[in-house]
Design a protein around this motif. Structure first.
Motif, short mmCIF file in Angstrom:
data_model
loop_
_atom_site.label_atom_id
_atom_site.label_comp_id
_atom_site.label_asym_id
_atom_site.label_seq_id
_atom_site.Cartn_x
_atom_site.Cartn_y
_atom_site.Cartn_z
N GLU A 1 38.12 47.14 50.55
CA GLU A 1 39.20 46.27 51.15
C GLU A 1 40.31 46.43 50.44
N HIS A 2 40.28 47.44 49.15
CA HIS A 2 41.58 47.51 48.69
C HIS A 2 42.31 48.42 49.30
N HIS A 3 42.03 48.99 50.32
CA HIS A 3 42.95 49.72 51.05
C HIS A 3 44.01 48.87 51.94
N ILE B 1 42.26 42.24 45.32
CA ILE B 1 42.55 42.12 43.97
C ILE B 1 41.41 41.81 43.07
N ASP B 2 41.16 42.89 42.19
CA ASP B 2 40.35 42.84 40.83
C ASP B 2 40.86 42.03 39.86
N ILE B 3 40.31 40.88 39.39
CA ILE B 3 40.84 40.02 38.49
C ILE B 3 40.01 40.09 37.11
N TYR C 1 27.20 41.88 43.59
CA TYR C 1 27.71 40.80 43.20
C TYR C 1 29.00 41.06 42.56
N GLU C 2 30.24 40.75 42.91
CA GLU C 2 31.44 40.99 42.39
C GLU C 2 32.36 39.73 42.19
N PRO C 3 32.12 39.04 41.10
CA PRO C 3 32.90 37.80 40.68
C PRO C 3 34.42 38.08 40.81
N TRP C 4 34.80 39.31 40.30
CA TRP C 4 36.05 39.47 39.94
C TRP C 4 36.93 39.83 41.19
N HIS C 5 36.22 40.37 42.10
CA HIS C 5 36.92 40.75 43.40
C HIS C 5 37.52 39.78 44.55
N TRP C 6 38.49 39.49 44.68
CA TRP C 6 39.00 38.51 45.58
C TRP C 6 40.07 38.89 46.46
ZN LIG Z 1 37.61 45.10 43.96
#
Ligand SMILES: [Zn+2]
Length: 152
Positions: free
Chosen positions: A90-92, A97-99, A143-148
């Motif tokens: 999704e970063h492409h 955004i990773d927070i 699980y990636e709680p930082w990835h929005w």
């Molecule tokens: Zn990410």
């Protein structure tokens, strides 16, 4: 579980949203950038401070990351459990955004125990951001709680 393989188009239009002291720059596509600025300001005004850890990433950059991990001796299966196949991150899109936040290891599950995370869970949706990979997500990603992700 099957991974949800969805090709993610690479963003063409990018806006600078932050830069580190060491010169590293972070970009998002214009709509996501506008929403990020608004969300970040609103949180700050409420005493919540978080920052960008990772934003737009090109397909080429994703290839480099995976090659570097392979060279370090990690098995591909282990690499692909945490890094998307190039073309599928999704970063492409410039919308993910990773927070991170102070006093919390970056890109770790512990992020879910921070005030920043609690704030995001409550308010991020108002700014168009959703958590892409909650626990037991349909994609089979960790699980990636930082990835929005900005869905508008
Ligand atoms: Zn990410």
């Amino acid at each position: 579980m099957e991974r949800g393989l969805v090709l993610q188009p690479e963003a063409k239009d990018l806006v600078l949203i932050a830069a580190d002291e060491d010169g590293r720059e972070y970009h998002l596509e214009p709509h996501a950038a506008g929403a990020w600025f608004k969300m970040h300001e609103t949180a700050k005004a409420q005493g919540i401070d978080f920052f960008v850890v990772s934003a737009f990433r090109s397909v080429d950059r994703q290839v480099e990351i995976i090659q570097r991990k392979k060279l370090s001796g990690l098995p591909l299966e282990q690499i692909l459990a945490v890094s998307a196949i190039p073309g599928y991150s999704e970063h492409h899109t410039g919308r993910a955004i990773d927070i991170g936040t102070e006093n919390c290891a970056l890109l770790e599950e512990a992020f879910e125990q921070t005030e920043s995370f609690q704030w995001l869970v409550q308010y991020a949706k108002q700014f168009g951001f959703i958590m892409s990979f909650p626990r037991n997500n349909i994609y089979g990603y960790q699980y990636e709680p930082w990835h929005w992700y900005y869905q508008g």
